[in-house]
Design an enzyme around this catalytic site. Structure first.
Site, PDB file in Angstrom:
ATOM      1  N   VAL A  72       0.860  -1.182   0.000  1.00  0.00           N
ATOM      2  CA  VAL A  72       0.000   0.000   0.000  1.00  0.00           C
ATOM      3  C   VAL A  72       0.896   1.231   0.000  1.00  0.00           C
ATOM      4  CG1 VAL A  72      -1.713   1.323   1.303  1.00  0.00           C
ATOM      5  CG2 VAL A  72      -1.877  -1.170   1.212  1.00  0.00           C
ATOM      6  N   ALA A 117       4.738   4.076   2.651  1.00  0.00           N
ATOM      7  CA  ALA A 117       4.137   2.851   2.108  1.00  0.00           C
ATOM      8  C   ALA A 117       4.346   1.722   3.107  1.00  0.00           C
ATOM      9  CB  ALA A 117       4.784   2.490   0.778  1.00  0.00           C
ATOM     10  N   LYS A 118       3.710   0.624   2.897  1.00  0.00           N
ATOM     11  CA  LYS A 118       3.988  -0.573   3.689  1.00  0.00           C
ATOM     12  C   LYS A 118       3.590  -1.786   2.875  1.00  0.00           C
ATOM     13  CE  LYS A 118       5.346  -1.289   8.002  1.00  0.00           C
ATOM     14  NZ  LYS A 118       6.120  -0.312   8.763  1.00  0.00           N
ATOM     15  N   GLY A 119       4.263  -2.892   3.146  1.00  0.00           N
ATOM     16  CA  GLY A 119       3.912  -4.132   2.465  1.00  0.00           C
ATOM     17  C   GLY A 119       3.803  -5.262   3.456  1.00  0.00           C
TER      18      GLY A 119
END
Ligand code: GLU
Length: 426
Positions: A72, A117-119
């Protein structure tokens, strides 16, 4: 083997209190304080991009399993998006969206030229072999090859990942596009990682704890402290705080809490975990529960594991004078008001744990310049950034007579809104 253990199922249930709602609740409270224009609210309360990937990966037993992965991107207004990748059984879109938003606020607050962001991939790294993890990580990298990039989106480690996974991402991405160390941070130092990155988050948590202690006029030599979570952040935080003279009376991992009123020998506990995998059976302490650790009579409490460990249910029982959030989102939005009424000072996650991404930034700079800094230079560059961010939040808190958390959001939101405004409308 199942990807979810009983303890993890319990964490998963807590987790159902949407971290994204918790993030948005604080965002809206801070936006109200500064009367944020609706345009900025609308833009910043949703991610720019939400990507879901299904990754078919061959397991060691020859069968194929499809793992669900997320990335995201919350904001790229202030620069390429930046944020870690989490491997945990309970990872879902709601959590990754919240964590991506927190990254945007964190980088904006600290003043790094990044967005957020992050995953994540829903899996339990403890039950996966190294080969399986490598195949999964490489499949995830290939699936996101058009998203990742040193000028677009730069991943890093988070819960359940480390320099090992970052090396695989770097290598897989470089196979496609040629040598690109700046596409990911938190790499091993042999492959372009920065000195000091491994301990950076814990070091930053220690620095912000010491700054808060000074503000409160407390004497470090008389302070007791409990650290919840004994992963990368928890272990380094405990070690650095002990070096500063604090007495660490309790630590915990998913097997429970470990308490010693005389103070724990942190290096001993770390060596124990290195050999045994967990704190289970550690003899230098009395076993207590994870819930008990949070409500111990200590001066400083450092939640350094996962989201929503302090909620409306247990906030009333917290006895610490100061809470420093090593983890992202360990306190639910509902618990904030209870802790505030008890006059507990909270150094919020986006400030307290920003040391990791700050050293990540210097790793990226070093990769792009091909010029590398000593550990001492990294410390000299990182310290003033974290110090200034803390002072800025402290002054903003006084200006608006609000909590440190809301003050931190205010600083971040103002910077993001200014960026959006300056970019123009078309
Ligand atoms: N995962 C870390 C965080 O939550 C580090 C992110 C990074 O270094 O990009 O801040």
């Amino acid at each position: 083997m199942s990807d979810t253990t009983t303890q993890e199922k319990k964490l998963q249930q807590n987790h159902k209190q949407s971290p994204y709602d918790s993030m948005l609740a604080r965002f809206n409270q801070a936006a109200d304080i500064i009367g944020l224009d609706q345009r900025f609210r609308d833009i910043l309360s949703v991610p720019e991009r939400t990507i879901l990937v299904n990754l078919p990966v061959k397991l060691d037993d020859g069968t194929t399993r499809v793992f669900q992965g997320y990335r995201v991107v919350h904001s790229t207004v202030l620069g390429p998006s930046k944020g870690g990748i989490r491997f945990a059984p309970f990872v879902d879109l709601d959590e990754v969206k919240a964590l991506a938003g927190w990254m945007s606020f964190k980088t904006a607050l600290v003043g790094l030229p990044y967005g957020g962001a992050k995953g994540g991939i829903a899996l339990n790294p403890k039950v996966r072999s190294q080969d399986e993890l490598e195949r999964i990580t490489r499949a995830y990298t290939r699936a996101l090859k058009e998203v990742f990039g040193e000028d677009s989106d730069i991943p890093a480690p988070d819960m359940g990942t480390s320099s090992r996974e970052m090396a695989w991402i770097f290598h897989e991405y470089s196979r496609i596009y040629g040598y690109t160390p700046g596409v990911v941070t938190g790499k091993p130092t042999h492959l372009g990682g920065s000195k000091g990155r491994v301990q950076a988050t814990g070091w930053g948590v220690m620095r912000s704890t010491m700054q808060a202690i000074e503000k409160l006029g407390m004497d470090p030599k008389k302070i007791t402290c409990a650290v919840q979570g004994f992963g990368n952040v928890g272990t380094w935080t405990a070690k650095f705080l002990k070096d500063e003279g604090l007495k660490i009376v309790a630590v915990s991992d998913h097997t429970g809490g470990y308490y010693n009123e005389k103070g724990l020998n942190i290096s001993d506990a770390v060596s124990y975990v290195r050999v045994n995998g967990t704190l289970s059976g550690y003899e230098g302490a009395t076993k207590i529960s994870n819930d008990d650790l949070l409500t111990l009579k200590v001066d400083v409490l450092i939640p350094a594991a996962i989201e929503n460990v302090i909620t409306e249910k247990n906030a009333g029982d917290i006895k610490a004078r100061l809470i420093v959030e090593g983890a992202n989102g360990p306190i639910s939005a509902g618990a904030d008001a209870i802790l505030e009424s008890k006059e507990i000072l909270i150094v919020p996650d986006i400030l307290a744990n920003a040391g990791g991404v700050t050293v990540s930034y210097f790793e990226w700079v070093q990769n792009r310049r091909g010029h590398y800094y000593s550990e001492e230079e990294i410390g000299e560059k990182t310290y003033p950034i974290l110090y200034e961010a803390f002072e800025n939040v402290w002054q903003t808190r006084q200006k608006y007579n609000c909590t440190m958390r809301l003050a931190a959001y205010v600083v971040a939101i103002e910077r993001l809104a200014t960026g959006i405004d300056l970019e123009g409308n078309f």
